[in-house]
Design a protein around this motif. Structure first.
Motif, mmCIF file in Angstrom:
data_model
loop_
_atom_site.group_PDB
_atom_site.id
_atom_site.type_symbol
_atom_site.label_atom_id
_atom_site.label_comp_id
_atom_site.label_asym_id
_atom_site.label_seq_id
_atom_site.Cartn_x
_atom_site.Cartn_y
_atom_site.Cartn_z
ATOM 1 N N GLY A 1 2.984 7.751 3.051
ATOM 2 C CA GLY A 1 3.608 6.561 3.629
ATOM 3 C C GLY A 1 3.287 5.327 2.821
ATOM 4 O O GLY A 1 2.872 5.401 1.667
ATOM 5 N N GLY A 2 3.451 4.167 3.448
ATOM 6 C CA GLY A 2 3.174 2.921 2.750
ATOM 7 C C GLY A 2 3.801 1.725 3.431
ATOM 8 O O GLY A 2 4.408 1.836 4.504
ATOM 9 N N ARG A 3 3.643 0.567 2.792
ATOM 10 C CA ARG A 3 4.195 -0.690 3.331
ATOM 11 C C ARG A 3 5.522 -0.996 2.675
ATOM 12 O O ARG A 3 5.695 -0.806 1.474
ATOM 13 C CB ARG A 3 3.221 -1.853 3.111
ATOM 14 N N VAL B 1 4.998 -1.123 7.919
ATOM 15 C CA VAL B 1 4.137 -0.153 7.244
ATOM 16 C C VAL B 1 4.123 1.105 8.104
ATOM 17 O O VAL B 1 4.150 1.023 9.342
ATOM 18 C CB VAL B 1 2.707 -0.704 7.029
ATOM 19 N N GLY B 2 4.141 2.270 7.453
ATOM 20 C CA GLY B 2 4.178 3.496 8.229
ATOM 21 C C GLY B 2 3.655 4.684 7.454
ATOM 22 O O GLY B 2 3.519 4.644 6.229
ATOM 23 N N ILE B 3 3.368 5.759 8.189
ATOM 24 C CA ILE B 3 2.903 6.994 7.579
ATOM 25 C C ILE B 3 3.628 8.174 8.223
ATOM 26 O O ILE B 3 4.226 8.041 9.295
ATOM 27 C CB ILE B 3 1.382 7.199 7.734
ATOM 28 N N SER B 4 3.574 9.314 7.547
ATOM 29 C CA SER B 4 4.223 10.517 8.039
ATOM 30 C C SER B 4 3.291 11.708 7.871
ATOM 31 O O SER B 4 2.513 11.770 6.917
ATOM 32 C CB SER B 4 5.522 10.763 7.255
ATOM 33 N N PHE B 5 3.375 12.648 8.819
ATOM 34 C CA PHE B 5 2.658 13.916 8.733
ATOM 35 C C PHE B 5 3.667 15.021 8.456
ATOM 36 O O PHE B 5 4.696 15.088 9.133
ATOM 37 C CB PHE B 5 1.933 14.227 10.052
ATOM 38 N N ALA C 1 0.833 -1.207 0.000
ATOM 39 C CA ALA C 1 0.000 0.000 0.000
ATOM 40 C C ALA C 1 0.869 1.259 0.000
ATOM 41 O O ALA C 1 1.941 1.294 0.597
ATOM 42 C CB ALA C 1 -0.914 0.005 1.215
ATOM 43 N N ILE C 2 0.389 2.284 -0.710
ATOM 44 C CA ILE C 2 1.043 3.593 -0.732
ATOM 45 C C ILE C 2 -0.010 4.631 -0.369
ATOM 46 O O ILE C 2 -1.134 4.603 -0.898
ATOM 47 C CB ILE C 2 1.601 3.937 -2.128
ATOM 48 N N PHE C 3 0.341 5.528 0.546
ATOM 49 C CA PHE C 3 -0.581 6.589 0.978
ATOM 50 C C PHE C 3 -0.012 7.960 0.629
ATOM 51 O O PHE C 3 1.198 8.171 0.676
ATOM 52 C CB PHE C 3 -0.797 6.546 2.499
ATOM 53 N N GLU C 4 -0.904 8.878 0.319
ATOM 54 C CA GLU C 4 -0.547 10.289 0.231
ATOM 55 C C GLU C 4 -1.778 11.094 0.619
ATOM 56 O O GLU C 4 -2.893 10.772 0.191
ATOM 57 C CB GLU C 4 -0.081 10.671 -1.168
ATOM 58 N N VAL C 5 -1.571 12.126 1.432
ATOM 59 C CA VAL C 5 -2.694 12.928 1.906
ATOM 60 C C VAL C 5 -2.631 14.303 1.261
ATOM 61 O O VAL C 5 -1.615 15.001 1.371
ATOM 62 C CB VAL C 5 -2.673 13.074 3.441
#
Length: 457
Positions: free
Chosen positions: A322-324, A340-344, A304-308
């Motif tokens: 973030g992502g895995r 897996v992690g995310i960042s602000f 998984a890849i995240f972006e806010v």
């Protein structure tokens, strides 16, 4: 005349008001991290160069700030190497350490070094500055804070679900509406590269695709062509450049495109799992959307890849991501530990809240009451009340010098202090205080108990 001092480009000084507002964001994020069960750690501001280099791709490596060795470092460089004037060959001879580029790779190093001291799955959060030799622009600095949360030692996709909830909880508590959590999967990107016959150019393909919102379809096409990806291959993925519809419709189109790729289909199933978790569990303020062009140019994401994205009315890049990374600790010799992690992005969140006027008035309040100084005897009487107020949780000050009253009142006005207390000979005799409300100009002669109550109210 001495030359006026300056600071390095891409760095900033922060005054009291800015620090107070930044601390408000940090504390909001920290509170949610701890509510979700994450534990704090800290790592050094600089690492050994070989810890960082090669972990962020070619583009990332160029942005790492290197630290020159101490002493006469050039004396250890052979003349023939120095005369080549080749930075890539010279750098390893004169620098062995570098400022950290992010918090994730140092965290992976931490896990490997302390693997016998931590229990898996290990949930950590970290709020510290990082440095990147990037071109400064709005919302992008060379020194900035990251606020990271990661879990290592678990393959469960429920971790991804919790990170979506964590993003939503933080932005809800910051009262930031209209945030979009974009999600994709690296396996889908790998599958797309496979079906168009460009598996050997996966990084080039994903880096170009990730720039779609910045350079547009034609720019992406030109960059892919420049990296050796054929026109025929690009035509197969061209529908992604104008991809719209619901999350379900996007996954259906992807299923057709990736029907011949087992890895790509696995990525779709992982996305479906995360999305399905929110069928009966709505988010408070954020929107969760599939974005197939989301690639993020980091080499270590595997799932998984995240972006806010900030609200549309604010012209700002991502405020989180973030992502895995299934094999990140493997680069340091510890295999089989998924993470897996995310960042602000603290600095960008600050700019968004400032532009939208979302900082609460209570955050910007500093000293609540200032006691004027009329001399040593009066100050002895005042300081006792100041001490009691502080113990009651009220921010109180005594003006330190016996200056003219006008000067002291001007000081209170400039600091936007809402209350001023006058305690002279008569107040001491009567064991009372004269409280002035600065916004109304009203004055009240009251005892200590009422003084505390009025300020608290």
């Amino acid at each position: 005349m001495a030359q006026k001092p300056g600071i390095p480009k891409g760095t900033r000084d922060f005054g009291p008001e800015e620090v107070i507002k930044r601390n408000y964001i940090i504390q909001t994020i920290r509170n949610q991290f701890e509510l979700f069960g994450f534990l704090p750690i800290e790592t050094p501001s600089f690492e050994n160069s070989d810890t960082l280099m090669g972990k962020y791709g070619e583009e990332g490596d160029r942005l790492i700030f290197k630290i020159l060795n101490s002493g006469d470092f050039l004396s250890k460089v052979r003349p023939e190497v120095y005369e080549l004037k080749d930075a890539a060959k010279l750098a390893p001879k004169i620098t062995e350490k570098a400022l950290r580029y992010d918090l994730t790779v140092p965290f992976a190093r931490y896990v490997v070094m302390h693997q016998n001291e931590i229990d898996l799955p290990f949930k950590r959060y970290q709020i510290q500055p990082v440095w990147r030799a990037d071109r400064p622009q709005k919302g992008r600095f060379r020194e900035f804070y990251q606020c990271d949360a990661d879990v290592v030692g678990s393959d469960s996709l429920w971790q991804e679900v919790e990170f979506v909830q964590l993003y939503d909880a933080v932005f809800t508590n910051l009262n930031l509406q209209g945030v979009t959590i974009k999600i994709n999967n690296r396996k889908i990107l790998a599958g797309l590269a496979e079906v168009i016959g460009a598996s050997d150019k996966l990084i080039d393909f994903t880096v170009a695709l990730d720039k779609l919102d910045k350079i547009g379809p034609d720019g992406v096409r030109d960059e892919m062509l420049g990296k050796g990806i054929s026109e025929t291959a690009i035509a197969k993925v061209a529908p992604l450049f104008t991809f719209t519809g619901s999350n379900t419709e996007k996954l259906e189109l992807l299923s057709d495109l990736l029907s011949s790729s087992a890895e790509g289909l696995k990525g779709i199933e992982e996305l479906k799992f995360i999305l399905n978790a929110f069928e009966d569990m709505s988010l408070q303020t954020a929107t969760l959307t599939v974005d197939i062009t989301l690639a993020r140019g980091l080499n270590y994401y595997t799932g998984a890849i995240f972006e806010v994205a900030a609200p549309e009315q604010v012209k700002m890049g991502s405020v989180g991501g973030g992502g895995r990374y299934d094999d990140l600790t493997g680069i340091f010799g510890l295999k089989g530990v998924s993470g897996v992690g995310i960042s602000f992005g603290l600095d960008r969140i600050y700019l968004v809240l400032e532009e939208l006027g979302l900082f609460p008035d209570s955050v910007q309040r500093n000293t609540q009451v200032l006691f004027l100084n009329f001399g040593d005897e009066e100050s002895k009487y005042a300081i006792k009340a100041v001490t009691r107020l502080r113990r009651a949780g009220i921010k109180a000050e005594l003006y330190p010098d016996g200056a003219k009253m006008k000067k002291q009142m001007n000081f209170a006005n400039k600091r936007a202090i809402p209350f001023v207390v006058l305690a002279g000979t008569q107040e001491i005799t009567d064991q009372q205080f004269t409280l002035k409300e600065m916004h109304t100009g009203q004055q009240f002669t009251i005892d200590y108990r009422e003084l505390e109550e009025r300020i608290k109210a």
